[in-house]
Design a protein around this motif. Structure first.
Motif: not given
Length: 758
Positions: A101-111, A308-311
């Motif tokens: 599963v690849s997840f996107l935020d509500r605006y379609g950006n990969p998270i 620095d990656e904020n997942s």
């Protein structure tokens, strides 16, 4: 006297019964005689095999006892195996846990992503030989020799652990670990170990050794939200698993035991120490010589710096678990396992929540003796906008927002007051705040004093404990307090609380445990005009090719009318006083209508604030994992302040909605600032700003039309000295969102100030 002769029919019945009795007696006698003869023949036959003397006690009796015990043991084993084999009832068991599963935020950006990387699957023969040897040397040296359970290895581990006084070696084979990954949970129970053993044997009968090893390397959790050796190699070393060297292979093999503890991006020294142990194992197992591993010892592996990656890892874990449950509802004929999921998360709100919790704990955690916190921000549809399950995901993946059951304290009281309003009470109803006891239990107020006659609004504003208890007694009527508490639980269920809520006298003041997630979304019933919603993170599911599979607004559960709208409005009005003049004044938002309730439990073990506006609902919890008391932390302190900081950020650029029962809110008075200025203070108390002015829908439509005109003008050929657009500029289209990329490029902060849809 004259002799009486019975009728002829009676005589016939008597003779018939005598005949039946005689036949039964004859049958029983013949059967007993035949059985005796058979037994005598059997005894005569068995006498031929009679063994006496020392031979009998050395051979016959042990064999007989062993057969008896073996039969009994076999029956017990079959009984124990039934629960394990139920896990394999699904014919699709091999694909059960291999979602990618690849997840996107509500605006379609990969998270982020979770699950197995199908598209990057690597054959076993392409895995480096040093990685396979390191894995076998550390996890299961006799992998190719045992039947799924390494009895010798388990015995050796038991002896080693007993001598060391702790767990130094694991006794589970690779097959057992794979069985756990495929079918079972990580709970440490005897039942799980028994099921694991049976499933390991079952796997050995269905798969080859190489297939088992390949599945293990692909599906084991390797820390950092990654599954499988290839995913871990990309995450930690930014390379394919095909290209890892011996030092890197040793570090990867060391992650199977404790991926969180030895993850190199979290604790590189611990990861290197563990890799050194793996190198020792390679030498001890005879797979390599000391000379061959010397270079790896002198030049240990370096991991990619991902600090620095904020997942949003807690959120991704929750979304992945929700996705797995959702896939189970798809038709059995559906075989797709790779998905792209758009979630409800707003990364701006998520970042604000993480920062707010970290800042509060860093500044005040030591003073309050609080080490953990959790929060959930949701919109009024139940979509989770942000989730923080703990202070540090790297240190602990336990999600305190979804899996920790904690006492809500007084934040549970709104369910009690709602039940009262549903049963004839009003916000102005009078209840006497005075001593009350249920059996030997007598609740006390926070200040160990009583206020006398108070209205329900005053009681919830001051967070009085006695009043909810008296309400539970009154709700029960002649049936008693137990019936009243049953009504309260029933109302909480309508709101969406699924926690057990056992019946105790102290239930009305929040002694039963709930989760942060359920509590936050249940409060959405108040601003939703009485409609309860289901918490969810998944908004849209598509295949890897982009085909729409599932959508929340179309396929998800619909809101349910839990309470009448007028009751929800009355409760919002009552709870707004908690923020404006009660225990949660720190949570007040400037110009935004707000309502909520604080909660503090016995010995200050838990501190809560759960509140809502016309746009969002949010729950905050502070405490300690070991249930140790905080230093007199109340819900009106850090929880209310954290809630204020998060919700201020959540409402940036959002069109403020009216809250039924409260109105549109007012600007906060600045009396404190004015008083400090009048006293000659050089620095006044900083008043946190409210949301900036936002465009109306009409204004946004006008901007869209202006954008279209600009697009049309741009398409008209005009000869200029610069024919090419500036490097990095983005084109726009008439189908863009109201604020296009061209506007965003002109105003860097427009992404934060543009209105967002709720």
């Amino acid at each position: 006297m004259r002799e009486i002769i019975p009728p002829e029919w009676k005589t016939r019945i008597r003779h018939a019964m005598l005949d039946v009795d005689a036949r039964i007696d004859s049958t029983l006698f013949s059967s007993a005689k035949g059985a005796r003869e058979l037994y005598e023949r059997f005894s005569t036959f068995m006498d031929r095999f009679y063994v006496g003397g020392w031979k009998r006690w050395v051979f016959v009796e042990p064999f007989s006892e062993a057969a008896t015990l073996g039969l009994g043991g076999l029956i017990v084993l079959l009984a124990l195996a039934i629960p394990a084999f139920r896990e394999t009832a699904d014919e699709d068991w091999l694909k059960k846990s291999d979602l990618a599963v690849s997840f996107l935020d509500r605006y379609g950006n990969p998270i982020g992503s979770r699950g197995i990387k199908h598209n990057d699957s690597i054959p076993l023969e392409d895995f480096p030989d040093n990685l396979i040897k390191a894995t076998l040397a550390t996890e299961d040296r006799r992998f190719y020799d045992h039947f799924g359970i390494d009895i010798a290895g388990t015995a050796r581990a038991l002896v080693t652990n007993a001598q060391a006084g702790g767990v130094r070696q694991g006794g589970s084979s690779i097959t057992q670990q794979l069985a756990k990954n495929l079918f079972l949970s990580n709970e440490r129970t005897i039942e799980r170990k028994v099921n694991e053993a049976f499933l390991a044997i079952w796997l050995e009968t269905r798969l080859t050794k190489n297939e088992i090893l390949k599945l293990y390397l692909d599906r084991a959790y390797m820390g950092g939200g990654t599954f499988g050796a290839d995913g871990a190699a990309h995450f930690y070393f930014n390379k394919s698993v095909r290209d890892v060297n011996l030092a890197e292979a040793a570090m990867l093999a060391g992650l199977f035991k404790a991926p969180t503890k030895f993850a190199p991006h979290i604790n590189l020294p611990a990861a290197r120490a563990r890799a050194n142990v793996v190198l020792d194992n390679l030498v001890d197992a005879g797979f390599m010589t000391e000379g061959q591993v010397f270079g790896a010892r002198r030049n240990p592996a370096f991991a990619v710096d991902r600090r620095d990656e904020n997942s949003p890892n807690y959120y991704l874990d929750y979304a992945f678990d929700e996705m797995r449950k959702l896939v189970d509802t798809f038709p059995k004929s559906y075989t797709e396992r790779v998905f792209v999921v758009r979630t409800a998360i707003d990364m701006n709100v998520q970042k604000a929540a993480e920062d707010a919790i970290e800042n509060q704990l860093r500044q005040f955690g030591r003073d309050y003796h609080a080490t953990q916190a959790a929060t959930v921000v949701a919109d009024l549809d139940g979509g989770i906008r942000a989730m923080v399950g703990g202070r540090d995901y790297g240190a602990s993946q336990f999600n305190r927002a979804t899996d920790a059951y904690r006492q809500p304290g007084s934040s549970f009281k709104p369910y009690v007051y709602t039940t009262a309003l549903l049963n004839g009470f009003t916000p102005k109803s009078i209840v006497v705040d005075g001593p009350v006891c249920i059996g030997n239990w007598c609740p006390q107020n926070y200040g160990h004093s009583y206020s006398g006659a108070v209205t329900l609004t005053q009681a919830i504003t001051r967070s009085i404990n006695v009043v909810p208890v008296k309400l539970s007694i009154a709700l029960g009527g002649k049936e008693g307090p137990k019936a009243g508490r049953a009504k309260i639980v029933e109302v909480a269920r309508r709101f969406g609380i699924k926690a057990p809520l056992p019946d105790t006298p102290s239930l009305p003041i929040g002694s039963d445990e709930v989760t942060v997630l359920e509590h936050a979304v249940a409060y959405a019933t108040f601003p939703n005009k009485g409609k309860s919603v289901t918490p969810h993170s998944v908004l849209e599911v598509r295949t890897g090719q982009g085909d729409l599979v599932w959508r929340w607004d179309r396929d998800g559960p619909k809101p349910r009318q839990a309470i009448p709208p007028n009751i929800a409005a009355d409760m919002a009005g009552m709870m707004s006083h908690v923020v404006s003049e009660g225990t949660a004044r720190r949570a007040a938002l400037d110009g935004i209508p707000t309502a909520g309730k604080t909660g503090t439990t016995n010995a200050y073990r838990d501190a809560w604030f759960v509140g809502y506006t016309g746009n969002f609902t949010c729950a905050i919890w502070y405490g300690n994992d070991d249930y140790s008391p905080t230093n007199r932390m109340t819900g009106g302190s850090l929880p209310a302040q954290t809630w204020h900081d998060i919700m201020t950020a959540a409402h940036q650029g959002v069109e403020i909605r009216e809250l039924a029962g409260v109105g549109m809110g007012e600007k906060l008075p600045q009396t404190a600032q004015a008083a400090m200025a009048a006293a000659g203070k050089e620095k006044a108390l900083e008043i946190k700003p409210g949301p900036p002015p936002v465009l109306t829908r009409r204004g946004a439509d006008i901007l869209v039309r202006v954008e279209k005109l600009l697009d049309d003008a741009a398409k008209t050929p005009i000869k200029t000295t610069m024919d090419e657009p500036p490097k990095g500029a983005k084109s726009t289209s008439s189908s863009a969102v109201p604020f296009s990329d061209s506007f965003a490029a002109a105003t860097p902060d427009s992404a934060a100030s543009a209105p967002r849809k709720n």
